[in-house]
Design a protein around this motif. Structure first.
Motif, PDB file in Angstrom:
ATOM      1  N   PRO A 111      66.758  20.048 106.259  1.00  0.00           N
ATOM      2  CA  PRO A 111      67.064  20.846 105.768  1.00  0.00           C
ATOM      3  C   PRO A 111      67.055  20.539 104.250  1.00  0.00           C
ATOM      4  O   PRO A 111      67.028  19.419 104.073  1.00  0.00           O
TER       5      PRO A 111
ATOM      6  N   ALA B 278      64.664  24.227 100.675  1.00  0.00           N
ATOM      7  CA  ALA B 278      64.614  25.105 101.884  1.00  0.00           C
ATOM      8  C   ALA B 278      66.260  25.834 101.358  1.00  0.00           C
ATOM      9  O   ALA B 278      66.349  26.932 101.329  1.00  0.00           O
ATOM     10  N   VAL B 279      66.667  24.910 100.879  1.00  0.00           N
ATOM     11  CA  VAL B 279      67.943  25.889  99.434  1.00  0.00           C
ATOM     12  C   VAL B 279      68.175  26.485  98.947  1.00  0.00           C
ATOM     13  O   VAL B 279      68.819  27.460  98.406  1.00  0.00           O
TER      14      VAL B 279
ATOM     15  N   HIS C 155      66.808  30.092 100.543  1.00  0.00           N
ATOM     16  CA  HIS C 155      67.800  30.716 100.812  1.00  0.00           C
ATOM     17  C   HIS C 155      68.754  31.268 100.512  1.00  0.00           C
ATOM     18  O   HIS C 155      69.136  32.010  99.800  1.00  0.00           O
TER      19      HIS C 155
ATOM     20  N   SER D  13      75.033  27.986 100.679  1.00  0.00           N
ATOM     21  CA  SER D  13      73.640  27.613 101.318  1.00  0.00           C
ATOM     22  C   SER D  13      73.229  25.918 101.761  1.00  0.00           C
ATOM     23  O   SER D  13      72.425  25.726 102.892  1.00  0.00           O
TER      24      SER D  13
ATOM     25  N   LEU E 271      72.897  25.802 105.854  1.00  0.00           N
ATOM     26  CA  LEU E 271      71.893  24.991 105.930  1.00  0.00           C
ATOM     27  C   LEU E 271      72.112  23.955 106.940  1.00  0.00           C
ATOM     28  O   LEU E 271      70.720  22.776 107.030  1.00  0.00           O
TER      29      LEU E 271
END
Length: 345
Positions: A6, A10-11, A14, A43, A47
């Protein structure tokens, strides 16, 4: 892609926040509202995001590591329970702040330059140093780099006492030794020998001074003083030397428990009963209860001293295990020592 690591982006996606906000949260930055911080943290957990330590160090200017320098060879470090307890206390305190412990041992004089280069190379945020000898160049090497450093044991190099920024953790070695010898005197012993550690270390010198303090005006016989180098083998040889010189001795204060265990072996081999013929007192109380007979000794909380060393360094770095550094000035710490009476005296 399935199975890929990740990313920060991406965090952010999210959590529905910016990449900069995620970066501030994972790097311990300020200026993020509690609700947003908790959303980002949720998050991160969902993830399985793991911050890139190298990238993080560019932001925080921190390596996330602390050097623990023991100025002894590995044969000494891994055979003496003192060092294991000290490292345990240090490790627990550093782990609570997500810091790595980097262990550096001094196998010989040629290692000083190697360790000095490592400390100057920006690999660690600070250093903890202990078991130093009086002429050891490591403190000046750390000072020259500006690396935050805390010492284990009262520093004994020239000028140390006048340095207001010097931090160390020690026990009351001199007072503990006085307790040990006073106890032997109270038991009616009058020919009390001492087995010392290396006298270029302040702990050994302070314990020898405490021995002399307790004997006071009665004075001491040089024939009752032997050197054991803080090892069991050294204590064994020193006890034999003392018995050869003064076969009439009736007590011995060994300045650590390893030397006391060696002394007990020699006394047993020479047919001397403990404590009937010769009373024995050690120092440390790490494994003394398991000796035969159980060893009277001076207790110091070695694990707690390691934790205190790490705690002082964390404060100097502006960190703390609970996130809230305690208030008040930074200062050296000297912990009490307490006599524990068992069967050997």
């Amino acid at each position: 892609m399935h199975g890929s690591r990740p990313t920060l982006e991406a965090v952010a996606a999210h959590a529905g926040v910016s990449r900069a906000t995620v970066s501030r949260v994972v790097n311990g930055g300020e200026g993020v509202r509690k609700a947003l911080r908790e959303r980002v943290q949720a998050s991160v957990a969902a993830l399985g995001y793991v911050p890139n330590r190298a990238a993080r160090s560019l932001v925080t200017r921190r390596t996330g590591a602390v050097a623990v320098v023991i100025a002894e060879p590995e044969t000494r470090v891994f055979s003496d329970p003192f060092f294991a307890q000290q490292l345990r206390g240090i490790s627990r305190e550093l782990s609570a702040c997500d810091l790595q412990l980097v262990l550096l041992l001094l196998e010989g004089r040629t290692n000083h330059d190697r360790i000095g280069r490592y400390l100057a190379g920006g690999h660690v945020d600070g250093a903890l140093m202990f078991s130093l000898h009086r002429d050891d160049p490591l403190p000046s090497m750390a000072g020259a780099t500006g690396l935050p450093t805390v010492f284990g044991g009262r520093p004994g190099w020239p000028g140390a006492e006048d340095d207001p920024d010097l931090l160390y953790v020690d026990t009351d070695n001199r007072g503990g030794a006085r307790q040990a010898v006073a106890h032997l005197l109270e038991r009616g012993r009058r020919r009390i020998a001492v087995i010392t550690g290396p006298l270029d270390q302040t702990s050994a010198q302070d314990r020898l001074d405490g021995y002399h303090d307790a004997l006071g005006a009665a004075g001491t016989d040089p024939a009752l003083v032997a050197h054991g180098h803080f090892t069991a083998e050294g204590g064994e040889h020193a006890m034999a030397e003392l018995l050869d010189r003064r076969p009439d001795l009736d007590a011995v204060f060994a300045c650590n428990d390893l030397m006391a265990s060696g002394a007990l072996r020699t006394l047993r081999a020479r047919g001397r009963r403990v404590p009937e013929d010769v009373a024995v007192v050690g120092y440390d109380d790490l494994e003394a209860a398991w000796a035969d007979p159980a060893l009277t000794t001076v207790r110091q909380d070695v694990q707690e001293m390691g934790r205190m060393m790490a705690g002082l360094l964390l404060r100097r770095l502006g960190l703390a295990a609970d996130g809230v550094p305690p208030a008040g000035p930074l200062a050296p710490v000297v912990t009490p020592a307490r006599l524990v009476v068992r069967d050997s005296s």
